[in-house]
Design a protein around this motif. Structure first.
Motif, PDB file in Angstrom:
ATOM      1  N   MET A  64     -13.612  42.104  36.954  1.00 32.18           N
ATOM      2  CA  MET A  64     -13.198  43.376  35.558  1.00 32.18           C
ATOM      3  C   MET A  64     -13.883  44.221  36.617  1.00 32.18           C
ATOM      4  SD  MET A  64     -16.947  43.802  33.545  1.00 32.18           S
ATOM      5  CE  MET A  64     -17.475  41.718  33.409  1.00 32.18           C
ATOM      6  N   PRO A  65     -12.375  44.987  35.910  1.00 28.78           N
ATOM      7  CA  PRO A  65     -13.093  46.609  36.926  1.00 28.78           C
ATOM      8  C   PRO A  65     -14.211  46.759  36.856  1.00 28.78           C
ATOM      9  CG  PRO A  65     -11.064  45.765  35.166  1.00 28.78           C
ATOM     10  CD  PRO A  65     -11.526  45.330  34.460  1.00 28.78           C
ATOM     11  N   PRO A  66     -14.355  47.954  37.503  1.00 31.03           N
ATOM     12  CA  PRO A  66     -15.728  49.166  37.661  1.00 31.03           C
ATOM     13  C   PRO A  66     -15.675  49.884  35.972  1.00 31.03           C
ATOM     14  CG  PRO A  66     -14.290  48.856  39.705  1.00 31.03           C
ATOM     15  CD  PRO A  66     -13.230  47.689  39.048  1.00 31.03           C
ATOM     16  N   ALA A  67     -14.975  49.985  35.814  1.00 31.24           N
ATOM     17  CA  ALA A  67     -15.208  50.751  34.837  1.00 31.24           C
ATOM     18  C   ALA A  67     -15.192  50.095  33.767  1.00 31.24           C
ATOM     19  CB  ALA A  67     -13.835  51.880  33.968  1.00 31.24           C
ATOM     20  N   ILE A  68     -14.788  49.066  33.334  1.00 30.35           N
ATOM     21  CA  ILE A  68     -15.926  48.389  32.327  1.00 30.35           C
ATOM     22  C   ILE A  68     -17.255  47.471  32.583  1.00 30.35           C
ATOM     23  CG2 ILE A  68     -15.106  45.434  31.531  1.00 30.35           C
ATOM     24  CD1 ILE A  68     -12.844  47.819  30.433  1.00 30.35           C
ATOM     25  N   ALA A  69     -17.470  47.228  34.013  1.00 27.30           N
ATOM     26  CA  ALA A  69     -18.652  46.780  34.126  1.00 27.30           C
ATOM     27  C   ALA A  69     -19.790  48.054  34.300  1.00 27.30           C
ATOM     28  CB  ALA A  69     -18.701  46.515  36.048  1.00 27.30           C
ATOM     29  N   ARG A  70     -18.991  48.740  34.014  1.00 18.85           N
ATOM     30  CA  ARG A  70     -20.150  50.137  33.701  1.00 18.85           C
ATOM     31  C   ARG A  70     -20.170  49.914  31.895  1.00 18.85           C
ATOM     32  NH1 ARG A  70     -16.499  52.914  38.042  1.00 18.85           N
ATOM     33  NH2 ARG A  70     -15.598  54.063  36.343  1.00 18.85           N
ATOM     34  N   ARG A  71     -19.650  49.504  31.859  1.00 22.51           N
ATOM     35  CA  ARG A  71     -19.903  49.999  30.085  1.00 22.51           C
ATOM     36  C   ARG A  71     -20.470  48.055  29.689  1.00 22.51           C
ATOM     37  NH1 ARG A  71     -15.753  52.655  26.394  1.00 22.51           N
ATOM     38  NH2 ARG A  71     -17.965  52.330  25.261  1.00 22.51           N
ATOM     39  N   ALA A  72     -20.302  46.943  29.940  1.00 20.18           N
ATOM     40  CA  ALA A  72     -20.039  46.143  29.919  1.00 20.18           C
ATOM     41  C   ALA A  72     -21.349  45.213  29.098  1.00 20.18           C
ATOM     42  CB  ALA A  72     -20.386  45.099  31.009  1.00 20.18           C
TER      43      ALA A  72
END
Length: 190
Positions: A1-9
């Motif tokens: 998953m992209p880092p931006a999604i990982a930060r909010r997952a």
């Protein structure tokens, strides 16, 4: 998953799925349970290669859940809590959290005055009317309202729990953890 999604997952209610297919509570619930145990959750991801969710839990010599040692922390007292939320997934999440804190959850039909120490609901004209009847019949019952609530709820002494308050906000309102003046960044995302 992209880092931006990982930060909010693991944020409560964050999902990349189509509305109605997911509430975004899975990783949020996992992180809440891990944090409550004194552990940490980390998401390691390399786009195109895969994602790994790492749970680090402290070693303990405590008895397994459900094993009564006789001694009880006063913050862990059982509370009778009625949950009336229209979204069945949110209701199930809140109920699971409450049970993990040894709260007794009570079924309460829509429109009925809950026979509980705490009532968790959401703002609607119907639930506001129940809250007014509850305030007259059982003034000691604490009311927690999810989401945006009109001022009339505050006038009844209800506590409003915003959408982004998460598990930490719910725990604090229920009195399972002492109120803290400051939060760490990790606690703020709990």
């Amino acid at each position: 998953m992209p880092p931006a999604i990982a930060r909010r997952a693991a944020d409560p209610f964050f999902t990349t799925k189509t509305r109605g297919l997911s509430t975004g509570m899975g990783l949020s619930l996992v992180r809440g349970v891990v944090n409550a145990c004194g552990g940490r959750m980390r998401i390691d991801t390399v786009p195109g290669e895969g994602t790994e969710v790492v749970l680090e839990l402290p070693a303990t010599s405590a008895p397994p859940p459900g094993h009564d040692t006789g001694a009880r922390d006063p913050r862990e007292s059982v509370q009778r809590v009625a949950v009336t939320l229209s979204d069945p997934r949110r209701a199930a999440f809140v109920t699971a959290c409450l049970r993990s804190y040894n709260a007794e959850t009570l079924p309460t039909p829509a429109g009925a005055i809950p026979d509980a120490e705490v009532w968790i609901t959401e703002a609607s004209p119907e639930t506001l009317e129940v809250a007014r009847r509850l305030a007259r019949a059982q003034p000691s019952t604490r009311v927690i309202v999810f989401g945006d609530a009109p001022e009339a709820w505050s006038g009844l002494g209800a506590h409003v729990l915003g959408e982004r308050s998460g598990l930490a906000g719910l725990r604090e309102m229920l009195g399972f953890v002492p109120k803290r003046e400051s939060q760490t960044t990790e606690d703020a995302h709990e």
